[in-house]
Design a protein around this motif. Structure first.
Motif, PDB file in Angstrom:
ATOM      1  N   ALA A   1       0.844  -1.204   0.000  1.00 47.28           N
ATOM      2  CA  ALA A   1       0.000   0.000   0.000  1.00 47.28           C
ATOM      3  C   ALA A   1       0.874   1.246   0.000  1.00 47.28           C
ATOM      4  O   ALA A   1       0.583   2.231  -0.688  1.00 47.28           O
ATOM      5  CB  ALA A   1      -0.932  -0.005   1.214  1.00 47.28           C
ATOM      6  N   ILE A   2       1.973   1.218   0.761  1.00 40.93           N
ATOM      7  CA  ILE A   2       2.889   2.366   0.800  1.00 40.93           C
ATOM      8  C   ILE A   2       3.519   2.574  -0.579  1.00 40.93           C
ATOM      9  O   ILE A   2       3.568   3.693  -1.097  1.00 40.93           O
ATOM     10  CB  ILE A   2       3.975   2.147   1.870  1.00 40.93           C
ATOM     11  N   LEU A   3       3.946   1.469  -1.177  1.00 39.24           N
ATOM     12  CA  LEU A   3       4.572   1.546  -2.505  1.00 39.24           C
ATOM     13  C   LEU A   3       3.588   2.107  -3.536  1.00 39.24           C
ATOM     14  O   LEU A   3       3.930   2.981  -4.332  1.00 39.24           O
ATOM     15  CB  LEU A   3       5.039   0.151  -2.920  1.00 39.24           C
ATOM     16  N   MET A   4       2.349   1.620  -3.472  1.00 33.00           N
ATOM     17  CA  MET A   4       1.362   2.088  -4.449  1.00 33.00           C
ATOM     18  C   MET A   4       1.031   3.555  -4.229  1.00 33.00           C
ATOM     19  O   MET A   4       0.765   4.288  -5.165  1.00 33.00           O
ATOM     20  CB  MET A   4       0.090   1.236  -4.361  1.00 33.00           C
ATOM     21  N   PHE A   5       1.078   3.972  -2.962  1.00 32.38           N
ATOM     22  CA  PHE A   5       0.794   5.378  -2.683  1.00 32.38           C
ATOM     23  C   PHE A   5       1.937   6.266  -3.162  1.00 32.38           C
ATOM     24  O   PHE A   5       1.717   7.326  -3.734  1.00 32.38           O
ATOM     25  CB  PHE A   5       0.566   5.575  -1.183  1.00 32.38           C
ATOM     26  N   ALA A   6       3.158   5.792  -2.929  1.00 35.86           N
ATOM     27  CA  ALA A   6       4.327   6.595  -3.313  1.00 35.86           C
ATOM     28  C   ALA A   6       4.472   6.663  -4.825  1.00 35.86           C
ATOM     29  O   ALA A   6       4.919   7.673  -5.361  1.00 35.86           O
ATOM     30  CB  ALA A   6       5.583   6.018  -2.677  1.00 35.86           C
ATOM     31  N   HIS A   7       4.100   5.585  -5.509  1.00 34.15           N
ATOM     32  CA  HIS A   7       4.265   5.534  -6.960  1.00 34.15           C
ATOM     33  C   HIS A   7       2.937   5.163  -7.623  1.00 34.15           C
ATOM     34  O   HIS A   7       2.612   3.983  -7.729  1.00 34.15           O
ATOM     35  CB  HIS A   7       5.335   4.516  -7.347  1.00 34.15           C
ATOM     36  N   PRO A   8       2.188   6.155  -8.076  1.00 28.39           N
ATOM     37  CA  PRO A   8       0.896   5.865  -8.707  1.00 28.39           C
ATOM     38  C   PRO A   8       1.018   4.896  -9.887  1.00 28.39           C
ATOM     39  O   PRO A   8       0.069   4.156 -10.175  1.00 28.39           O
ATOM     40  CB  PRO A   8       0.427   7.251  -9.176  1.00 28.39           C
ATOM     41  N   SER A   9       2.187   4.886 -10.540  1.00 31.56           N
ATOM     42  CA  SER A   9       2.329   3.963 -11.669  1.00 31.56           C
ATOM     43  C   SER A   9       2.274   2.516 -11.176  1.00 31.56           C
ATOM     44  O   SER A   9       1.725   1.643 -11.851  1.00 31.56           O
ATOM     45  CB  SER A   9       3.642   4.228 -12.404  1.00 31.56           C
ATOM     46  N   VAL A  10       2.842   2.260  -9.988  1.00 32.05           N
ATOM     47  CA  VAL A  10       2.770   0.921  -9.408  1.00 32.05           C
ATOM     48  C   VAL A  10       1.312   0.567  -9.112  1.00 32.05           C
ATOM     49  O   VAL A  10       0.854  -0.551  -9.362  1.00 32.05           O
ATOM     50  CB  VAL A  10       3.620   0.826  -8.125  1.00 32.05           C
ATOM     51  N   GLU A  11       0.588   1.566  -8.604  1.00 38.80           N
ATOM     52  CA  GLU A  11      -0.829   1.315  -8.316  1.00 38.80           C
ATOM     53  C   GLU A  11      -1.571   0.939  -9.592  1.00 38.80           C
ATOM     54  O   GLU A  11      -2.331  -0.018  -9.630  1.00 38.80           O
ATOM     55  CB  GLU A  11      -1.456   2.560  -7.677  1.00 38.80           C
ATOM     56  N   LYS A  12      -1.304   1.744 -10.655  1.00 39.70           N
ATOM     57  CA  LYS A  12      -1.954   1.473 -11.948  1.00 39.70           C
ATOM     58  C   LYS A  12      -1.641   0.046 -12.406  1.00 39.70           C
ATOM     59  O   LYS A  12      -2.516  -0.684 -12.860  1.00 39.70           O
ATOM     60  CB  LYS A  12      -1.448   2.461 -13.011  1.00 39.70           C
ATOM     61  N   ALA A  13      -0.363  -0.317 -12.270  1.00 40.84           N
ATOM     62  CA  ALA A  13       0.066  -1.623 -12.765  1.00 40.84           C
ATOM     63  C   ALA A  13      -0.548  -2.752 -11.944  1.00 40.84           C
ATOM     64  O   ALA A  13      -0.904  -3.792 -12.483  1.00 40.84           O
ATOM     65  CB  ALA A  13       1.592  -1.707 -12.726  1.00 40.84           C
ATOM     66  N   LEU A  14      -0.688  -2.552 -10.644  1.00 40.69           N
ATOM     67  CA  LEU A  14      -1.099  -3.655  -9.774  1.00 40.69           C
ATOM     68  C   LEU A  14      -2.608  -3.753  -9.562  1.00 40.69           C
ATOM     69  O   LEU A  14      -3.101  -4.808  -9.151  1.00 40.69           O
ATOM     70  CB  LEU A  14      -0.420  -3.526  -8.405  1.00 40.69           C
ATOM     71  N   SER A  15      -3.323  -2.676  -9.850  1.00 40.22           N
ATOM     72  CA  SER A  15      -4.748  -2.707  -9.493  1.00 40.22           C
ATOM     73  C   SER A  15      -5.520  -3.828 -10.197  1.00 40.22           C
ATOM     74  O   SER A  15      -6.415  -4.408  -9.587  1.00 40.22           O
ATOM     75  CB  SER A  15      -5.400  -1.338  -9.704  1.00 40.22           C
ATOM     76  N   PRO A  16      -5.186  -4.194 -11.467  1.00 39.87           N
ATOM     77  CA  PRO A  16      -5.919  -5.338 -12.055  1.00 39.87           C
ATOM     78  C   PRO A  16      -5.739  -6.612 -11.230  1.00 39.87           C
ATOM     79  O   PRO A  16      -6.695  -7.367 -11.041  1.00 39.87           O
ATOM     80  CB  PRO A  16      -5.278  -5.503 -13.436  1.00 39.87           C
ATOM     81  N   PHE A  17      -4.511  -6.824 -10.723  1.00 41.54           N
ATOM     82  CA  PHE A  17      -4.258  -8.018  -9.927  1.00 41.54           C
ATOM     83  C   PHE A  17      -5.036  -7.990  -8.621  1.00 41.54           C
ATOM     84  O   PHE A  17      -5.592  -8.995  -8.171  1.00 41.54           O
ATOM     85  CB  PHE A  17      -2.762  -8.151  -9.633  1.00 41.54           C
ATOM     86  N   LEU A  18      -5.045  -6.801  -8.013  1.00 44.67           N
ATOM     87  CA  LEU A  18      -5.770  -6.667  -6.747  1.00 44.67           C
ATOM     88  C   LEU A  18      -7.247  -6.971  -6.945  1.00 44.67           C
ATOM     89  O   LEU A  18      -7.867  -7.675  -6.152  1.00 44.67           O
ATOM     90  CB  LEU A  18      -5.605  -5.251  -6.190  1.00 44.67           C
ATOM     91  N   ILE A  19      -7.795  -6.396  -8.021  1.00 38.32           N
ATOM     92  CA  ILE A  19      -9.216  -6.626  -8.276  1.00 38.32           C
ATOM     93  C   ILE A  19      -9.456  -8.094  -8.597  1.00 38.32           C
ATOM     94  O   ILE A  19     -10.406  -8.708  -8.112  1.00 38.32           O
ATOM     95  CB  ILE A  19      -9.705  -5.716  -9.421  1.00 38.32           C
ATOM     96  N   ALA A  20      -8.539  -8.686  -9.381  1.00 37.46           N
ATOM     97  CA  ALA A  20      -8.673 -10.103  -9.725  1.00 37.46           C
ATOM     98  C   ALA A  20      -8.635 -10.957  -8.472  1.00 37.46           C
ATOM     99  O   ALA A  20      -9.416 -11.906  -8.324  1.00 37.46           O
ATOM    100  CB  ALA A  20      -7.564 -10.517 -10.683  1.00 37.46           C
ATOM    101  N   SER A  21      -7.738 -10.601  -7.532  1.00 35.96           N
ATOM    102  CA  SER A  21      -7.626 -11.399  -6.310  1.00 35.96           C
ATOM    103  C   SER A  21      -8.934 -11.366  -5.530  1.00 35.96           C
ATOM    104  O   SER A  21      -9.182 -12.201  -4.673  1.00 35.96           O
ATOM    105  CB  SER A  21      -6.487 -10.885  -5.441  1.00 35.96           C
ATOM    106  N   GLN A  22      -9.748 -10.383  -5.837  1.00 37.76           N
ATOM    107  CA  GLN A  22     -11.035 -10.305  -5.170  1.00 37.76           C
ATOM    108  C   GLN A  22     -12.130 -10.968  -5.998  1.00 37.76           C
ATOM    109  O   GLN A  22     -13.074 -11.536  -5.460  1.00 37.76           O
ATOM    110  CB  GLN A  22     -11.374  -8.827  -4.896  1.00 37.76           C
ATOM    111  N   ALA A  23     -11.989 -10.848  -7.328  1.00 36.10           N
ATOM    112  CA  ALA A  23     -13.022 -11.372  -8.225  1.00 36.10           C
ATOM    113  C   ALA A  23     -12.995 -12.898  -8.261  1.00 36.10           C
ATOM    114  O   ALA A  23     -14.030 -13.540  -8.334  1.00 36.10           O
ATOM    115  CB  ALA A  23     -12.828 -10.801  -9.631  1.00 36.10           C
ATOM    116  N   VAL A  24     -11.787 -13.488  -8.211  1.00 41.44           N
ATOM    117  CA  VAL A  24     -11.690 -14.945  -8.167  1.00 41.44           C
ATOM    118  C   VAL A  24     -12.118 -15.403  -6.776  1.00 41.44           C
ATOM    119  O   VAL A  24     -11.504 -15.027  -5.794  1.00 41.44           O
ATOM    120  CB  VAL A  24     -10.237 -15.412  -8.426  1.00 41.44           C
ATOM    121  N   PRO A  25     -13.183 -16.221  -6.688  1.00 37.27           N
ATOM    122  CA  PRO A  25     -13.573 -16.690  -5.357  1.00 37.27           C
ATOM    123  C   PRO A  25     -12.455 -17.571  -4.815  1.00 37.27           C
ATOM    124  O   PRO A  25     -12.015 -18.494  -5.482  1.00 37.27           O
ATOM    125  CB  PRO A  25     -14.849 -17.492  -5.604  1.00 37.27           C
TER     126      PRO A  25
END
Ligand SMILES: Nc1ncnc2c1ncn2[C@@H]1O[C@H](COP(=O)(O)OP(=O)(O)O)[C@@H](O)[C@H]1O
Ligand SMILES: [Mg+2]
Lengths: 256, 268
Positions: A76-100
């Motif tokens: 979370a700290i990394l994503m906050f410090a670097h919005p590009s990291v957030e952009k890159a990782l958000s699909p994975f984060l959402i997927a980790s939630q979408a996959v039961p």
């Protein structure tokens, strides 16, 4: 002010009373649906059997939470410090939630075996998302004026994080953690259903196969208690750490 | 009305634009320009703050005063123009000026003393020395005994005093004040105005202050600048030489108040 609690207690008691009454009146057999009083009795008298397994499940959940925190907080700290990291990782984060997550439980058992590791990972994966997302949201919710103040004081990123952003995000973090611990137990139990040698989930499968329905319910009762205790521990920690409860204390005034 | 205005023009030693360039200055702004999309906030704006001077800006709300401070502190980049700090060209004075605004911006998880000591803590100043300084300022600004209180346990006036202590803990000569007292009730504001005077008289700071309170401006200013809106320009500049602390029953100030009010109303 205590009325809501009184009402919910009354509702629960009424529900248990009706359950007990209906089972006795219709003479429902114990292996179909045991009466609450019997579940409670079994949960207490068979605690010597249940407790060690509950301990295993609790350990899986706790280690899962710790592993999740160890990854979620830096991320979370990394994503906050670097919005590009957030952009890159958000699909994975959402997927980790979408996959039961129970869908991958059999795989985890294949990969990590019948021991605790697969259940720990299961619990960790489940709570990872709410913690990361809430913490990131907490960092982002910090008012611009405060960040400007810190910039003018010459604060570097770590100083801002330690003195401003982290305390600011703590209430969000705890909100995420509360949601997390409530579902983490579910994750561990599902992992145990798929394949395990210990744990309350493992016991439930055994009891179920032998139609020991009262013990299944007793295990569920223990699980619920565990979830509630975890929830209260987090609430207690929150009260200890977030003593300022600043959400209502900083009036949102318009810029003039 | 016109006659009065003329009178005032004489007695208030109205300065013309080219006087800006005369004398020593701690801060000078030349031809500062800023646009937000097609909205021109500042165009060729000029301003000088003299050492240990108290300059007050007053103008219609939304005319761009806070934006000027954002440009000065470097929070928002300027489009054009020059900022001079002690005769040196700089991009901004963000690291030379302490800044205080209407919101006290105290952190609720720190005590008042910890809040006040934040600039020293972040600047890695000597802890013991800065704590002695902060405690001295608490004493001076009437906050003694409240060092360990959390901000939400004290009044708005005390919070703002604490923000003032924090401002003084910056070791900077220039202090930018953006309507620092406008959230306070009249009585609290009055007592804090005298503390603002201390900034100049006892702490030797140079002050650039924004206010929308004409009386506050008249009580505090050495130089009072009346601004126009869109784009922000200097409408009039008054030098007030009378000694401080002042009282509003001074006939000179009463006349000047009328005059400034007129100037501001013409802009509506
Ligand atoms: N970041 C920004 N983007 C676009 N417009 C802005 C921004 N900041 C301020 N403004 C506009 O600039 C004008 C001046 O604002 P401000 O400097 O806050 O006025 P004042 O402090 O004099 O009341 C306002 O119309 C405001 O909407
Ligand atoms: Mg403003």
């Amino acid at each position: 002010m205590k009325y809501p609690a009184v009402f919910s207690m009354a509702a629960i008691l009424l529900f248990l009373f009706l359950w007990e009454g209906a089972c006795r009146y219709y003479q429902v057999q114990d292996f179909i649906l045991p009466v609450p009083s019997r579940i409670l009795t079994v949960a207490i008298t068979r605690s010597a059997l249940l407790a060690p397994h509950a301990g295993v499940t609790a350990l899986e959940v706790l280690v899962g939470i710790l592993i999740s925190l160890a990854v979620a907080v830096p991320l979370a700290i990394l994503m906050f410090a670097h919005p590009s990291v957030e952009k890159a990782l958000s699909p994975f984060l959402i997927a980790s939630q979408a996959v039961p997550v129970f869908a991958i439980a059999p795989l985890l058992v294949v990969w990590l075996g019948y021991g605790m590791a697969s259940k720990v990972l299961m619990a960790a994966v489940i709570i990872f998302f709410p913690i990361t997302v809430n913490l990131l949201q907490g960092f982002k919710s910090c008012d611009r004026e405060y960040r400007v103040l810190f910039k003018l004081m010459g604060a570097d990123f770590w100083q801002s994080l330690r003195l401003l952003l982290w305390p600011w995000a703590l209430p969000h973090f705890f909100a995420g953690l509360k949601v997390g611990v409530a579902v983490a137990t579910i994750g561990a139990v599902i992992g145990e259903w798929v394949g395990a040698q210990k744990g309350l989930g493992f016991l439930m499968i055994q009891f179920n196969a032998r139609l020991q329905t009262d013990l299944v319910f007793a295990a569920i009762l223990w699980l619920s208690l565990m979830g509630i205790i975890l929830w209260f521990i987090v609430g207690w920690l929150e009260n200890k750490i977030v003593r300022w409860k600043f959400e209502n204390k900083i009036p949102e005034k318009d810029r003039n | 009305m016109d006659a009065i205005a003329k009178n005032h023009s004489l007695s208030f030693s109205l300065l013309s634009e080219h006087n800006t360039n005369k004398g020593i200055s701690i801060l000078r702004v030349v031809n500062l320009t800023k646009r937000f999309d097609d909205l021109t906030i500042l165009e060729n704006f000029n301003l000088t703050v003299s050492p240990n001077g108290f300059t007050v800006l007053i103008g219609p709300s939304g005319c761009g005063k806070s934006t000027l401070f954002d440009l000065l502190t470097g929070v928002v980049p300027k489009d054009n123009g020059a900022i001079t700090w002690n005769q040196h060209r700089v991009d901004h004075v963000g690291r030379n000026a302490a800044y205080m605004q209407q919101k006290d911006l105290l952190l609720p998880w720190f005590s008042l003393l910890e809040n006040a000591m934040l600039p020293a803590r972040i600047g890695k100043a000597d802890r013991v020395k800065s704590e002695i300084k902060a405690r001295g300022l608490f004493e001076r600004l009437g906050l003694a005994g409240f060092e360990n209180y959390r901000p939400d346990k004290v009044s708005g006036g005390m919070r703002q005093r604490c923000a003032l202590v924090r401002t003084l803990m910056f070791e900077y000569d220039l202090v930018l004040l953006d309507e620092p007292l406008s959230a306070l009730d009249a009585i609290t504001r009055y007592s804090l105005q005298s503390l603002l005077l201390l900034l100049q008289s006892d702490f030797g700071k140079s002050i650039l202050m924004i206010t929308h309170d004409i009386e506050e401006a008249l009580l505090l200013a050495d130089e009072l600048i009346v601004l126009t809106s869109a784009p922000m320009r200097i409408r009039r500049r008054f030098t007030l030489a009378s000694p401080k602390p002042r009282r509003m029953n001074d006939p000179f100030l009463i006349d000047l108040k009328e005059h400034v009010l007129e100037l501001l109303q013409e802009d509506l």
